[in-house]
Design a protein around this motif. Structure first.
Motif, PDB file in Angstrom:
ATOM      1  N   LEU A  57      13.466   4.830   3.001  1.00  0.00           N
ATOM      2  CA  LEU A  57      13.469   3.408   2.672  1.00  0.00           C
ATOM      3  C   LEU A  57      12.482   2.632   3.548  1.00  0.00           C
ATOM      4  O   LEU A  57      11.723   1.807   3.065  1.00  0.00           O
ATOM      5  N   GLU A  58      12.460   2.945   4.836  1.00  0.00           N
ATOM      6  CA  GLU A  58      11.606   2.233   5.790  1.00  0.00           C
ATOM      7  C   GLU A  58      10.116   2.492   5.547  1.00  0.00           C
ATOM      8  O   GLU A  58       9.282   1.719   5.990  1.00  0.00           O
ATOM      9  N   ASP A  59       9.805   3.573   4.850  1.00  0.00           N
ATOM     10  CA  ASP A  59       8.402   3.911   4.591  1.00  0.00           C
ATOM     11  C   ASP A  59       7.787   3.044   3.503  1.00  0.00           C
ATOM     12  O   ASP A  59       6.577   2.795   3.508  1.00  0.00           O
ATOM     13  N   VAL A  60       8.585   2.579   2.559  1.00  0.00           N
ATOM     14  CA  VAL A  60       8.043   1.831   1.415  1.00  0.00           C
ATOM     15  C   VAL A  60       8.552   0.396   1.298  1.00  0.00           C
ATOM     16  O   VAL A  60       8.056  -0.368   0.474  1.00  0.00           O
ATOM     17  N   PHE A  61       9.525   0.016   2.128  1.00  0.00           N
ATOM     18  CA  PHE A  61      10.051  -1.346   2.104  1.00  0.00           C
ATOM     19  C   PHE A  61      10.140  -1.942   3.504  1.00  0.00           C
ATOM     20  O   PHE A  61      10.279  -1.215   4.482  1.00  0.00           O
ATOM     21  N   ASP A  64       0.820  -1.215   0.000  1.00  0.00           N
ATOM     22  CA  ASP A  64       0.000   0.000   0.000  1.00  0.00           C
ATOM     23  C   ASP A  64       0.849   1.259   0.000  1.00  0.00           C
ATOM     24  O   ASP A  64       0.574   2.204  -0.738  1.00  0.00           O
ATOM     25  N   SER A  65       1.887   1.285   0.818  1.00  0.00           N
ATOM     26  CA  SER A  65       2.746   2.470   0.916  1.00  0.00           C
ATOM     27  C   SER A  65       3.496   2.731  -0.378  1.00  0.00           C
ATOM     28  O   SER A  65       3.620   3.876  -0.821  1.00  0.00           O
ATOM     29  N   PHE A  66       4.005   1.663  -0.987  1.00  0.00           N
ATOM     30  CA  PHE A  66       4.746   1.793  -2.234  1.00  0.00           C
ATOM     31  C   PHE A  66       3.843   2.337  -3.341  1.00  0.00           C
ATOM     32  O   PHE A  66       4.189   3.294  -4.036  1.00  0.00           O
ATOM     33  N   MET A  67       2.659   1.737  -3.478  1.00  0.00           N
ATOM     34  CA  MET A  67       1.732   2.152  -4.525  1.00  0.00           C
ATOM     35  C   MET A  67       1.253   3.592  -4.292  1.00  0.00           C
ATOM     36  O   MET A  67       1.194   4.386  -5.224  1.00  0.00           O
TER      37      MET A  67
END
Length: 68
Positions: A61-65, A8-11
């Motif tokens: 990085l920690e927000d999307v992975f 969800d965060s990545f998209m």
């Protein structure tokens, strides 16, 4: 150690940045199908690729992975 996208965060980050999957693929040097697999957490990435993608998305990085 496997690094996978937080779906969800990545998209959400990609959409907010205004990129389609194809545009993100073009800017990152990855294939569209690879970006699609990442978004569905079916594929993992290496640390350098994760950093490159998070930079393109303007996120930490920690927000999307996540690291499994």
């Amino acid at each position: 150690m496997r690094i996978k996208a937080k779906t969800d965060s990545f998209m959400r980050a990609r959409i907010i940045k205004g990129y389609s999957q194809r545009e993100l693929a073009k800017h990152s040097g990855l294939s569209h199908s690879y970006i699609s697999l990442l978004e569905r957490s079916l594929k993992s990435v290496g640390p350098a690729t994760a950093k490159k993608l998070s930079d393109l998305l303007g996120k930490d990085l920690e927000d999307v992975f996540r690291i499994d």
